[in-house]
Design a protein around this motif. Structure first.
Motif, mmCIF file in Angstrom:
data_model
loop_
_atom_site.group_PDB
_atom_site.id
_atom_site.type_symbol
_atom_site.label_atom_id
_atom_site.label_comp_id
_atom_site.label_asym_id
_atom_site.label_seq_id
_atom_site.Cartn_x
_atom_site.Cartn_y
_atom_site.Cartn_z
ATOM 1 N N ASP A 35 0.830 -1.215 0.000
ATOM 2 C CA ASP A 35 0.000 0.000 0.000
ATOM 3 C C ASP A 35 0.862 1.261 0.000
ATOM 4 N N ILE A 64 2.556 1.668 -3.334
ATOM 5 C CA ILE A 64 1.638 2.211 -4.349
ATOM 6 C C ILE A 64 1.470 3.717 -4.134
ATOM 7 N N TYR A 74 4.514 5.527 -5.178
ATOM 8 C CA TYR A 74 4.628 5.584 -6.641
ATOM 9 C C TYR A 74 3.685 6.650 -7.213
ATOM 10 N N VAL A 75 2.444 6.628 -6.746
ATOM 11 C CA VAL A 75 1.454 7.577 -7.266
ATOM 12 C C VAL A 75 1.858 9.017 -6.944
ATOM 13 N N THR A 107 11.115 3.185 -9.126
ATOM 14 C CA THR A 107 10.022 3.465 -10.060
ATOM 15 C C THR A 107 10.069 2.503 -11.243
ATOM 16 N N GLU A 151 7.156 -0.184 -12.151
ATOM 17 C CA GLU A 151 6.450 -0.147 -13.439
ATOM 18 C C GLU A 151 6.580 -1.480 -14.174
ATOM 19 N N LEU A 170 3.993 -3.523 -12.622
ATOM 20 C CA LEU A 170 2.670 -3.056 -13.063
ATOM 21 C C LEU A 170 2.271 -3.706 -14.383
ATOM 22 N N LEU A 186 -2.427 -5.273 -9.414
ATOM 23 C CA LEU A 186 -1.639 -4.109 -8.980
ATOM 24 C C LEU A 186 -2.052 -2.868 -9.778
ATOM 25 N N ARG A 187 -2.280 -3.073 -11.082
ATOM 26 C CA ARG A 187 -2.709 -1.934 -11.920
ATOM 27 C C ARG A 187 -4.046 -1.372 -11.418
ATOM 28 N N ARG A 201 -5.226 -1.512 -8.375
ATOM 29 C CA ARG A 201 -5.022 -0.809 -7.100
ATOM 30 C C ARG A 201 -4.394 0.564 -7.323
ATOM 31 N N VAL A 202 -3.457 0.604 -8.235
ATOM 32 C CA VAL A 202 -2.824 1.894 -8.544
ATOM 33 C C VAL A 202 -3.860 2.853 -9.134
ATOM 34 N N ARG A 214 -4.916 6.472 -7.741
ATOM 35 C CA ARG A 214 -4.804 7.666 -8.613
ATOM 36 C C ARG A 214 -6.124 8.423 -8.680
#
Lengths: 182, 183
Positions: free
Chosen positions: A7, A10, A13-14, A23, A27, A30, A36-37, A39-40, A44
């Motif tokens: 968490d 993520i 990263y965001v 990073t 990616e 990702l 994971l995508r 959740r990201v 976002r």
């Protein structure tokens, strides 16, 4: 280095808080992980919703009409030359300190105005008070109080510390008796 | 409209009109930053006025090589806000709000569709931001509203870079929890 919980990773990263290597690694994961995508994407969306609402809330706040330059213009203009004045005052303070210091140095070396003696002669203002000779005891004739009585003279009694020399002359400082050598 | 560096130079040379322009260019932004952190109109107005007056009177201290002018102004603003918070002992969260939040579940994460900007209420976001502890509130406002980089945030908040990053992350997590709870 301890890896971040997912968490936090993520969120980092965001928010662009991962370094370049982290990073790139994130990616790569990702691309391989649909969950994971998702959740990201969720983070976002929340981030964008928060940002847009926060911006709208802040920008919607009206500016108080009293918040004008005129309200502070006098202060700003009055205090504007302060740094210059401050520099001048500082320079004068340093100059004064130097003068005092140089005076102290000259004094420690000797009286700069003493042209007759050695340089070690202290200045009169700062030296110990000069010793004054103790006046000799005086014998003052007194007027005769009456015609039938004997004429008396009142004689001042010498002080116990007075020596015979006291009565001998004006220079009555007790002299130190030379001691015999060994 | 003259460029800011030109105005700063002119003001340094005593041009009061340049000072007025600098003031007008920045007063809204400084006020809104103060308001975002204090949630009080009068306090924010005083902080903004104090910040702008200080900046103009100490313009010699600004070093363009070290920071953007906005970053410098925001550094002064945040410092003034902290002073104000200390003086008035502003509570970052009201007791009733804390109790209300404490009784609500926060683990039912919404679907992505629920997090659209339209569905999130502006007032809810504002209140959630105001309930953050001051350091996290500073981080969120400086990042989300002012758009500062983490380096600039570290400068403004006078903390290490990593601390600025973690404050944004933690602030965001608390916002997420608070916004989830009120839905």
């Amino acid at each position: 280095m301890t890896p971040l919980p997912l968490d936090e990773e993520i969120a980092a990263y965001v928010h662009g808080a991962l370094d370049e290597q982290a990073t790139a690694d994130f990616e790569r994961r990702l691309r391989e992980d649909a969950d994971l995508r998702q959740r990201v994407a969720r983070v976002r969306q929340l981030q964008q919703a928060v940002r847009s609402n926060l911006i709208a809330a802040v920008e919607g706040q009206p500016i108080p009409p009293a918040l004008t330059f005129d309200a502070i213009a006098a202060d700003v203009q009055r205090r504007r030359p302060a740094p210059l004045r401050l520099r001048l005052v500082s320079a004068l303070a340093v100059l004064g300190a130097l003068l005092i210091l140089s005076g102290a140095v000259l004094y420690s070396l000797g009286d700069p105005f003493n042209t007759t003696g050695s340089g070690a002669t202290p200045t009169p203002a700062l030296s110990a008070p000069a010793l004054q000779p103790i006046p000799p005891p005086e014998t003052t004739p007194q007027p005769t109080p009456s015609a039938d009585g004997p004429t008396t003279l009142i004689t001042r009694t010498p002080t116990p510390t007075a020596t015979a020399a006291d009565t001998d002359g004006p220079t009555s400082l007790p002299l130190r008796t030379p001691t015999a050598g060994p | 409209m003259p460029e800011l560096p030109d105005l700063i130079d002119r003001w340094r040379n005593g041009d009061v009109q340049a000072a007025r322009l600098i003031y007008d260019m920045h007063r809204a932004r400084v006020f809104r930053l103060a308001y975002s952190l204090l949630n009080n109109n009068e306090d924010a107005e005083e902080v903004a006025q104090d910040t702008l007056a200080y900046a103009l009177m100490h313009i010699e201290q600004y070093d363009a090589a070290r920071a953007r002018f906005t970053t410098w102004l925001h550094t002064i603003t945040v410092s003034r806000v902290r002073d104000r918070q200390r003086r008035r002992s502003l509570s970052p969260i009201r007791l009733v709000d804390w109790l209300r939040r404490g009784g609500q579940p926060i683990d039912d994460a919404p679907t992505p569709e629920q997090w659209s900007a339209e569905q999130l209420d502006r007032e809810q976001v504002w209140q959630a931001v105001q309930q953050l502890p001051p350091p996290l509130r500073e981080a969120i406002v400086l990042r989300y509203w002012a758009g500062h980089s983490f380096q600039e945030m570290a400068q403004i908040m006078n903390c290490p870079l990593g601390t600025a990053q973690s404050r944004v992350r933690r602030g965001f997590e608390q916002l997420r929890d608070a916004l989830t709870a009120v839905r």
